[in-house]
Scaffold this active site. Structure first.
Site, PDB file in Angstrom:
ATOM      1  N   HIS B 238      -7.802 -57.724 -20.560  1.00  0.00           N
ATOM      2  CA  HIS B 238      -7.276 -57.942 -21.912  1.00  0.00           C
ATOM      3  C   HIS B 238      -7.604 -56.770 -22.845  1.00  0.00           C
ATOM      4  O   HIS B 238      -7.875 -56.967 -24.035  1.00  0.00           O
ATOM      5  CB  HIS B 238      -7.821 -59.259 -22.494  1.00  0.00           C
ATOM      6  CG  HIS B 238      -7.171 -60.470 -21.897  1.00  0.00           C
ATOM      7  ND1 HIS B 238      -5.846 -60.758 -22.038  1.00  0.00           N
ATOM      8  CD2 HIS B 238      -7.689 -61.471 -21.127  1.00  0.00           C
ATOM      9  CE1 HIS B 238      -5.559 -61.896 -21.396  1.00  0.00           C
ATOM     10  NE2 HIS B 238      -6.658 -62.339 -20.824  1.00  0.00           N
ATOM     11  N   ASP B 301     -12.514 -62.869 -19.282  1.00  0.00           N
ATOM     12  CA  ASP B 301     -11.560 -63.756 -18.603  1.00  0.00           C
ATOM     13  C   ASP B 301     -10.407 -62.965 -17.996  1.00  0.00           C
ATOM     14  O   ASP B 301     -10.115 -61.836 -18.386  1.00  0.00           O
ATOM     15  CB  ASP B 301     -11.007 -64.772 -19.610  1.00  0.00           C
ATOM     16  CG  ASP B 301     -10.331 -64.092 -20.785  1.00  0.00           C
ATOM     17  OD1 ASP B 301     -10.882 -63.078 -21.279  1.00  0.00           O
ATOM     18  OD2 ASP B 301      -9.260 -64.541 -21.211  1.00  0.00           O
ATOM     19  N   GLU B 302      -9.772 -63.598 -17.052  1.00  0.00           N
ATOM     20  CA  GLU B 302      -8.477 -63.143 -16.529  1.00  0.00           C
ATOM     21  C   GLU B 302      -8.443 -61.661 -16.148  1.00  0.00           C
ATOM     22  O   GLU B 302      -7.594 -60.903 -16.608  1.00  0.00           O
ATOM     23  CB  GLU B 302      -7.370 -63.456 -17.555  1.00  0.00           C
ATOM     24  CG  GLU B 302      -7.226 -64.954 -17.794  1.00  0.00           C
ATOM     25  CD  GLU B 302      -6.044 -65.322 -18.685  1.00  0.00           C
ATOM     26  OE1 GLU B 302      -5.427 -66.361 -18.431  1.00  0.00           O
ATOM     27  OE2 GLU B 302      -5.751 -64.568 -19.646  1.00  0.00           O
ATOM     28  N   VAL B 303      -9.388 -61.278 -15.300  1.00  0.00           N
ATOM     29  CA  VAL B 303      -9.385 -59.924 -14.754  1.00  0.00           C
ATOM     30  C   VAL B 303      -8.615 -59.975 -13.436  1.00  0.00           C
ATOM     31  O   VAL B 303      -9.094 -60.564 -12.468  1.00  0.00           O
ATOM     32  CB  VAL B 303     -10.835 -59.454 -14.511  1.00  0.00           C
ATOM     33  CG1 VAL B 303     -10.848 -58.035 -13.940  1.00  0.00           C
ATOM     34  CG2 VAL B 303     -11.642 -59.535 -15.803  1.00  0.00           C
ATOM     35  N   GLU B 353     -15.285 -67.185 -16.290  1.00  0.00           N
ATOM     36  CA  GLU B 353     -15.134 -66.270 -15.153  1.00  0.00           C
ATOM     37  C   GLU B 353     -16.380 -65.434 -14.910  1.00  0.00           C
ATOM     38  O   GLU B 353     -16.572 -64.904 -13.812  1.00  0.00           O
ATOM     39  CB  GLU B 353     -13.952 -65.312 -15.374  1.00  0.00           C
ATOM     40  CG  GLU B 353     -12.593 -65.927 -15.138  1.00  0.00           C
ATOM     41  CD  GLU B 353     -11.953 -66.415 -16.421  1.00  0.00           C
ATOM     42  OE1 GLU B 353     -12.704 -66.808 -17.348  1.00  0.00           O
ATOM     43  OE2 GLU B 353     -10.717 -66.419 -16.500  1.00  0.00           O
TER      44      GLU B 353
END
Lengths: 663, 663
Positions: B238, B301-303, B353
């Site tokens: 992000h 998050d969201e890697v 995460e």
């Protein structure tokens, strides 16, 4: 002047002097830009930035507020010949031309203030069309009829905070008003910081006053929007709030306290003491430096002369100076005052009471007591503005104000030379019954109709057109920040104690608030009485009832099934509303006074339903039924809880038609 | 806990731990004062001043904001033992007791923040009663269940201007939320001024960022309201908006531009370069000094690891460091990060995460993917907060969020010691589909239900009580300045091109907006797409339809003539609405997409009317009619123009009853 197509003509207000429409539309989307292509400066750039930001709010489309990198390719090219005067100035060139085509728009003006007027016209052209937001192709040539188009705001009776003043300046410029007349002192409050005489605000304002920094801020804010700011310090009457701090200025010994009620008070400056003039000289000097506009308002209204008559010393002074009466004494005072005002480089303006053969012609007269005063002043060589007929605090319908022309009545007989002295007019927002929360809804949208009277041609008088455009512009004004619409529901919610306020809203939508007179008759008000009641939330004029009247008229004129359905639906809603309202009102002190009103609304609903049934029937309605119902309507239309039920009007239309048919 | 009398129990939200009512009421009028009677300082005095000013707005009664000259005689005496911590602090004493009687009110608290909570309770007690505004006599003892009660605002996807943040802080404090988690960077924008790395905001924000002065202002504003501010800089994913300015930080060569769409992007910080850590060290050091709270959010998050996998250099680094996969690489990054965060005196917090056996227990976990993550973190010795179930951007009904308890699900099995590590939770307002204009209506009033979940007892779960109090508190929140209610009508008016928007309002009141998922499925959005459509104006949850469902339930349960009348009235309104809507929509691009929806609403109205007729009839409804109508309802309840018709629900209740009866 109307456009063809699915949409109504653009809701321009004030209407421009000349508009030609063409085919095509300019899309207004996220790529919209505005840029100056000729003269520019920081003030114009700031105006363009504000314009794009507001257009972005108005459309909900993100737009980059920065100026277009290449002005020649901007969506709206603003060709301004020069800055114009440093400060907005009476009589400056405010004209502009605006051309919109599918490929772009061009605004031309001689001055920044002219460009500001044109930007507002462009903003009013933008509306959703078949492809999205767009402006129709037009050619507009426009200029004001009168150079002085003002709004007076009384910040004395109730204090009006700076953000409220500022948002009203934004709304003023949106309808091309160009003068804020700021009534800064009165019996109930002295609202400006004086460094020379600090007890004025310290003892005369309850702590509610504008600092000099705030005054400068508002004056600069107004300048950016092409609006002059004219301060009023009302003397020698309406000065009660001066005297707690400086009782020696009064015509009778004190002590004095701030006025809490309304009306004409006795306390009055002493016109016989040199100290009074020394004080005014120093104080006006201080204020003259704060307000750059050359015009300076000294009030002069409603001097009852009681303190003068009662003072042997003052009467002796009058004898010595051969001043036959209080009127002559007032004239003497005004002549002394004029010298002071002129000493500080200002032109004096006052209410029409100051008009006197001895008064030099340089003084401007603001006529509030009638159109004769205006004509007299102009005939005697004074320049003059009209406020009679534009008193917003009376809560008259917009069509009333709209119907009054500054050059009608006695002024219609003026020679062209005399008529040219009529500079325009001012809407007046006296603040006995408004505060910062409610003032917007008493000014807007009705002031937009007055603004059109001052700007547009004398022949622009059709009330229906005015109303439909005013109601559209009223919604556009939301984006300037004024709270005339936004404040309505929260005030009703406040009364409803956290419960859904539906039945209260139905009642409020059907009602119209009383103005100054009606409220003064209703109860004993003071400046400390909360303005949180039904009458304070209710609008001066009901838009939804106006639309019902249109439906009733259509239904009477011929087959109109949709209008009949709407009438029936609304009447049924009213008829059912009282039961719901009474449940909401139980144990609620703020709603208690409305119980009879709610009952009347339901009675009106039932009456309307019956009238519709009888209109649909083949038999004429019985005469005794008609007369009984008419009596009932007469009872219901009386003032109740300081409001009237506008809902009477469409029912009355139907009843009148039944009466006509049964004759 | 309910009060007797005409009025419902005071709409307190969150409900206090303990409340006893007594007889009598404290009048709240123009003489109302509040004063500190024990400890006081500038922060408490400012809070009392704001409190009286808001009470004045809430009641519409002018009140002097200055403190009472003699605290012992103030209407509300605030006995605060001490200031408490300099900055609002996790776990500080927020308890208070509040006693109201006819003669006055007393608030006792150990800290200023406790006093702030009690002041908000008092404000919620004040409502119109039989004699005017009043607070009922009560004895309240109150303290929070969880110490961490947050709202996350994403200012990255769409920028959220400072005044919008500030008004939301006012609303947060009104419902006793005490953490603003400020999501300040994401793929679509870098929103803070860095003096050390100015290209972050210069090239990563479109000019829409907070200056450091504004950050300090907001942090101070929050402190005054007892709210901690926790910044989030989301790394290593992000981070797209970091790279236009500093492409060397990315895991693949640039060039990069600001992200304009949503989702999980590939660009990611390079965890293998020492320069990355030097940059983060300097940047986090700069930011740590700006935010006084000890907690510092690093996202995590969201890697997706795409850039890592594609880089031979990064893969080689992983091999050398025996990092088996991207997950291990991410854990390595987090351990390096933790050292930096701790070096600057902060405690690290991140999305779930980052949970990894190698992660030191000092790190706080914010669980967003489910309740298991929360339980795992707590079981592994981490403190943790829950955000799963509190995602406001999904536009779920309030009852959905209200039904999720931080200590339910997997967390129900935690030992008391483990459960004590669950600090509370945060509502999350992700900003893909909101901007400064619409965000308030996506946060409020639903966040108030979540606030109650975090503050009140676990047993406080009755949805009906929650709704009736939430809807009252929603109206009270108007006076804090949030625009969740005020913004509705202007957005509808904007679409209606200046014409009365009545038919559009009827449709909007009957509809509910889709959240993230529904919008993503509907069309290709970018951050530049205007949020000015029907779905943006429509509320997540229709209050008026909820009331209709209540009426339908009552009408089914037994004789309920008023409810039947209301249902019939509303159904008739819907049935008549389409014709009016289609006239309004003609040639209007913003309304075109709503034509089928409007038709469906009218069909629902007709169906509802017929269902009412059949319910009143003695014959059971024919089975084939019921099944045909049920199929039609199923069709109508599908998403259309990114909204659903909530209006389906009351009709479905009636239809189900008819089906039951005909069985």
């Amino acid at each position: 002047m109307l456009l063809s197509g699915a949409h109504a003509a653009p809701a321009l207000m004030p209407l421009p002097v000349r508009m030609e429409t063409a085919s095509g539309r300019l899309a207004v989307d996220g790529g919209f830009t505005a840029a100056a292509t000729a003269f520019s400066d920081a003030r114009l750039e700031a105006a363009l930035g504000r314009f794009v930001a507001r257009l972005s709010r108005q459309t909900g489309i993100p737009m980059a507020a920065g100026k277009a990198e290449d002005g020649a390719h901007a969506s709206l090219r603003v060709e301004c010949a020069a800055a114009g005067p440093l400060w907005p100035t009476l009589g400056e060139d405010e004209s502009y031309t605006l051309d919109v085509s599918a490929s772009g728009a061009q605004l031309k003006a001689a001055t920044i203030d002219g460009a500001l007027r044109g930007l507002e016209t462009f903003a009013q052209l933008v509306a959703p069309g078949a492809e999205g937001f767009e402006a129709p192709a037009v050619h507009i040539e426009d200029r004001p009829r009168f150079p002085w188009r003002g709004l007076m705001i009384d910040a004395a009776r109730h204090f009006v905070p700076v953000p409220v003043i500022e948002r009203n300046l934004d709304a003023m410029t949106a309808v091309k008003l160009n003068v804020l007349h700021w009534h800064l002192s009165d019996d109930q409050g002295f609202r400006v910081e004086s460094k020379r005489y600090p007890r004025l605000q310290q003892l005369g304002s309850d702590g509610l006053f504008y600092t000099q920094g705030e005054i400068r801020q508002v004056v600069a804010y107004a300048r950016d929007r092409g609006i002059r700011v004219i301060p009023e310090f009302d003397v020698p009457g309406h000065t009660n709030s001066w005297f707690p701090g400086y009782p020696e200025l009064a015509s009778a010994p004190g002590p004095y306290t701030i006025g809490r009620t309304w009306g004409v008070f006795d306390p009055c400056l002493d016109p016989t003491r040199e100290e009074t003039y020394r004080f005014l000289d120093a104080f006006f000097g201080e204020m003259a430096a704060l307000f750059p506009d050359p015009y300076f308002h000294i009030g002069g209204d409603e001097v009852n002369g009681k303190q003068w008559k009662d003072s042997a010393k003052i009467q002796e002074f009058a004898r010595q100076h051969r001043l036959a009466d209080n009127r002559a004494l007032h004239a003497y005072f005004n002549q002394r005052l004029l010298k002071i005002v002129e000493k500080h480089g200002k032109i004096m303006i006052g209410w029409d009471e100051i008009l006197d053969p001895a008064l030099p012609q340089a003084t401007v007269i603001q006529s509030w007591r009638g159109q004769n005063g205006l004509a007299d002043a102009a005939a005697q060589g004074h320049r003059a503005i009209l406020s009679w007929g534009y008193y917003l605090d009376h809560l008259q319908p917009a069509r009333y104000h709209y119907g009054i022309d500054p050059l009608a009545g006695a002024a219609a007989k003026l020679t062209p030379e005399q008529a040219a002295r009529v500079l325009g007019g001012e809407a007046c927002m006296w603040a006995e019954y408004v505060n910062g929360e409610t003032i917007d809804s008493r000014i807007w949208p009705r002031a937009a109709a007055i603004a059109e009277r001052f700007w547009s041609s004398k022949e622009t008088t059709a009330a229906d057109s005015m109303y439909s455009r005013m109601e559209a512009v009223s919604r556009l004004l939301d984006w300037t920040g004024v709270q005339h619409r936004a404040g309505y529901q929260p005030m009703l919610d406040r009364m409803a104690a956290g419960r859904p306020a539906g039945p209260l809203r139905v009642l409020a939508d059907a009602a119209e608030a009383q103005g100054l007179g009606g409220r003064a008759r209703a109860r004993k008000y003071t400046s400390l009485v909360p303005l949180n009641r039904f009458v304070d939330a209710v609008r001066p004029e009901s838009e939804s009832v106006r639309l019902l009247e249109q439906s009733a008229a259509k239904a009477i004129a011929g087959p109109a099934p949709e209008d009949l359905a709407l009438l029936r639906e609304r009447f049924a809603l009213w008829a059912a509303n009282d039961q719901r309202f009474q449940a909401l009102a139980e144990g609620n002190a703020l709603l208690a006074e409305l119980k009879p009103l709610s009952k009347d609304l339901s009675a009106l609903g039932a009456m309307g339903l019956e009238a519709l049934d009888r209109l649909a029937a083949s038999q004429p309605a019985p005469a005794d039924w008609i007369s009984a119902e008419t009596r009932e309507l007469t009872r219901i239309e009386r003032v109740n809880a300081e409001v009237t039920l506008a809902a009477v009007r469409p029912v009355k239309l139907l009843l009148d038609e039944l009466a006509r048919k049964s004759r």
